[in-house]
Scaffold this motif. Structure first.
Motif, short mmCIF file in Angstrom:
data_model
loop_
_atom_site.label_atom_id
_atom_site.label_comp_id
_atom_site.label_asym_id
_atom_site.label_seq_id
_atom_site.Cartn_x
_atom_site.Cartn_y
_atom_site.Cartn_z
N ARG A 243 -35.76 0.18 12.22
CA ARG A 243 -35.68 1.58 11.78
C ARG A 243 -36.16 1.70 10.33
O ARG A 243 -35.97 0.80 9.51
N VAL A 244 -36.78 2.82 10.08
CA VAL A 244 -37.27 3.15 8.74
C VAL A 244 -36.74 4.54 8.38
O VAL A 244 -36.93 5.50 9.14
N THR A 245 -36.07 4.61 7.25
CA THR A 245 -35.62 5.89 6.72
C THR A 245 -36.50 6.24 5.53
O THR A 245 -36.62 5.45 4.59
N MET A 246 -37.13 7.39 5.58
CA MET A 246 -37.99 7.82 4.49
C MET A 246 -37.41 9.09 3.89
O MET A 246 -37.15 10.07 4.60
N VAL A 247 -37.19 9.07 2.58
CA VAL A 247 -36.63 10.23 1.88
C VAL A 247 -37.67 10.73 0.88
O VAL A 247 -37.95 10.08 -0.13
N GLU A 248 -38.25 11.87 1.17
CA GLU A 248 -39.28 12.49 0.34
C GLU A 248 -38.78 13.85 -0.11
O GLU A 248 -38.34 14.67 0.71
N ILE A 249 -38.83 14.10 -1.40
CA ILE A 249 -38.26 15.33 -1.94
C ILE A 249 -39.10 16.57 -1.63
O ILE A 249 -38.56 17.68 -1.53
N ASP A 250 -40.40 16.39 -1.44
CA ASP A 250 -41.29 17.54 -1.35
C ASP A 250 -41.98 17.61 0.00
O ASP A 250 -42.89 16.83 0.30
N PHE A 268 -46.02 9.31 11.03
CA PHE A 268 -44.94 10.28 10.86
C PHE A 268 -44.22 10.61 12.17
O PHE A 268 -43.07 11.03 12.16
N ASP A 269 -44.90 10.42 13.29
CA ASP A 269 -44.27 10.71 14.59
C ASP A 269 -43.73 9.46 15.27
O ASP A 269 -43.34 9.50 16.44
N HIS A 270 -43.66 8.36 14.56
CA HIS A 270 -43.18 7.10 15.15
C HIS A 270 -41.69 7.20 15.47
O HIS A 270 -40.90 7.70 14.66
N PRO A 271 -41.29 6.74 16.65
CA PRO A 271 -39.88 6.86 17.06
C PRO A 271 -38.90 6.08 16.18
O PRO A 271 -37.70 6.41 16.15
N LYS A 272 -39.36 5.06 15.45
CA LYS A 272 -38.47 4.28 14.59
C LYS A 272 -38.26 4.95 13.22
O LYS A 272 -37.43 4.47 12.44
N LEU A 273 -38.98 6.02 12.96
CA LEU A 273 -38.91 6.67 11.65
C LEU A 273 -37.92 7.82 11.65
O LEU A 273 -37.92 8.67 12.54
N LYS A 274 -37.10 7.86 10.60
CA LYS A 274 -36.25 9.02 10.32
C LYS A 274 -36.72 9.61 8.99
O LYS A 274 -36.53 9.00 7.94
N LEU A 275 -37.34 10.77 9.06
CA LEU A 275 -37.85 11.44 7.87
C LEU A 275 -36.83 12.44 7.36
O LEU A 275 -36.37 13.31 8.10
N ILE A 276 -36.47 12.30 6.09
CA ILE A 276 -35.50 13.20 5.46
C ILE A 276 -36.17 13.86 4.26
O ILE A 276 -36.66 13.17 3.36
N ILE A 277 -36.20 15.18 4.25
CA ILE A 277 -36.73 15.91 3.09
C ILE A 277 -35.55 16.20 2.18
O ILE A 277 -34.74 17.11 2.42
N ASP A 278 -35.42 15.40 1.14
CA ASP A 278 -34.27 15.51 0.26
C ASP A 278 -34.54 14.71 -1.02
O ASP A 278 -35.57 14.04 -1.13
N ASP A 279 -33.58 14.74 -1.90
CA ASP A 279 -33.66 14.02 -3.17
C ASP A 279 -33.30 12.55 -2.94
O ASP A 279 -32.17 12.23 -2.57
N GLY A 280 -34.28 11.66 -3.15
CA GLY A 280 -34.04 10.23 -2.92
C GLY A 280 -32.98 9.66 -3.83
O GLY A 280 -32.27 8.73 -3.47
N ILE A 281 -32.87 10.20 -5.05
CA ILE A 281 -31.87 9.70 -5.99
C ILE A 281 -30.47 9.95 -5.44
O ILE A 281 -29.61 9.06 -5.46
#
Length: 427
Positions: A243-250, A268-281
């Motif tokens: 699994r990959v969690t990606m946290v991108e603010i913008d 970006f559409d990979h099933p192992k990816l969880k994309l979160i639009i939020d503050d990484g800090i």
């Protein structure tokens, strides 16, 4: 007409600061002003001076239109020079005043080359060879519009095709995509180059495969930033990653990449990816201890929303939520272009991680100012990035993934720092 040309010196006050800092907008406005005045356009050349200001000229068959802007003062100085009586420069004046949203414009017209003061010389042109050469050939219009990434002492300029493919001012930053002649599509944030299609593999292959070759059992990965998608693309090549969690603010960066940079955003559409639009800090601050096998800090330069990603508090949280034996990599700026941030981040990481577990390494990326860029590899009691390198595994990954920059020789060589950098870091 009693002169050879009409020269109008223009000052626009109270303009839109945003427009005065937008190269494609200014170039298209100047070209349009020339066309509407009846001019025949030959070429246009425009440069941006980061963070503020644009200079440019539209060369016309009848002379030129030139401009320099000071967005911070909402001021533009424009020079309209036309020869003959077929072009009306005052038409250009009216169009540009409206285009720049100027509150006030002032201009003075000077007649250049007054005929009663000139004596025409007799010039022998020679006998023309055929009728074709007597015909007026209108030159093909060419555009030369430049994107410039610079600080107060140096700059890198890249020519693009003139139009901005994507431009959005998000709550955090201005995101743009340009189509360059030499490097394909280019993503910029706040007038700074983030990546280009032609040379992005140097950055993404080095920030990802260096740690992943050393740590073959990485399963749970966190990526902070990296909204272009290049880092997650490289991580998800490795089948052992669960699994990959990606946290991108913008979200605008992700959207721009999906639309215009498909070679980077393919995962970006990979099933192992969880994309979160939020503050990484904030995300790292709330993450549990010893949770991630690998953390990648794929940030932009230390300004705006990325500034906190260069702080001691952030990396203390990164260390806390990294499992024992885990690895972290971060882009750590250019030793030439941003020396202060480069040195301070290295010293910060050595305070948090064991100094013997912090290693700077280099890659060369033409579209980044100075070309030389650094990454920092840190472990939480894990493997040494060079002495523990499995050459066979490194070669296999390079060949299997058809990597364009990374290979086993580059892996080791990247950690061999020039003397001036070792001295800079106090090593």
């Amino acid at each position: 007409m009693k002169s050879l040309g009409r020269h109008i010196l223009v000052e626009f006050h109270g303009c839109s600061s945003e427009i005065l800092n937008d190269v494609p907008c200014i170039e298209s406005s100047m070209v349009n002003a020339a066309k509407e005045s009846g001019a025949t356009i030959i070429s246009s050349v425009f440069h941006h001076f980061s963070p503020f200001g644009v200079s440019g000229v539209v060369v016309i068959q009848e002379s030129h239109l030139a401009i320099h802007t000071w967005p911070e003062y909402r001021y533009a100085a424009v020079d309209l020079f036309t020869c003959g009586d077929s072009v009306n420069p005052w038409t250009s004046y009216k169009i540009l005043k409206q285009a720049f949203q100027a509150e006030h414009g002032s201009a003075v017209e000077i007649n250049r080359g007054q005929l009663d003061l000139l004596e025409k010389a007799s010039i022998e042109l020679g006998e023309l060879r055929n009728e074709a050469t007597q015909q007026l050939i209108v030159p093909k219009y060419s555009r030369s519009v430049w994107f410039t990434d610079r600080n107060e002492n140096m700059a890198l300029s890249i020519r693009h095709k003139g139009d901005c493919l994507f431009r959005e001012k998000s709550p955090y930053q201005t995101v743009e995509v340009f189509d360059t002649f030499e490097y394909g599509k280019l993503l910029a944030v706040d007038k700074m180059v983030m990546c280009s299609e032609k040379d992005e593999k140097a950055y993404h292959e080095m920030i990802i495969h260096v740690p992943m070759v050393i740590e073959p059992h990485v399963k749970n990965v966190l990526v902070i930033g990296g909204g272009d998608g290049g880092s997650i693309r490289e991580i998800l090549r490795h089948a052992h990653v669960e699994r990959v969690t990606m946290v991108e603010i913008d979200e605008a960066v992700v959207r721009a990449s999906k639309e215009f940079l498909p070679s980077l955003s393919s995962a970006f559409d990979h099933p192992k990816l969880k994309l979160i639009i939020d503050d990484g800090i904030e995300y790292v601050k709330q993450s549990p201890e010893n949770h991630f096998d690998m953390i990648v800090v794929d940030s932009s330069d230390p300004v705006g929303p990325a500034e906190g990603l260069f702080s001691k508090e952030f990396y203390q949280d990164v260390y806390r939520c990294l499992r024992p034996g885990g690895v972290m990599t971060a882009q750590s700026e250019s030793p030439h272009f941003n020396q202060k941030a480069f040195v301070e981040l290295n010293h910060c990481l050595k305070e948090i991680f064991d100094p013997k577990s912090v290693f700077c390494y280099l890659a060369f990326i033409p579209t980044y100012p100075t070309g030389m860029w650094s990454f920092t590899y840190c472990t939480k009691g894990g493997k040494h990035p060079v002495t523990d390198l499995d050459q066979q595994r490194s070669q296999q990954i390079s060949k299997e993934f058809n990597l364009q920059y990374y290979n086993s020789n580059i892996h080791g060589a990247a950690f061999c720092l020039p003397t001036f950098i070792s001295t800079m870091l106090g090593e």
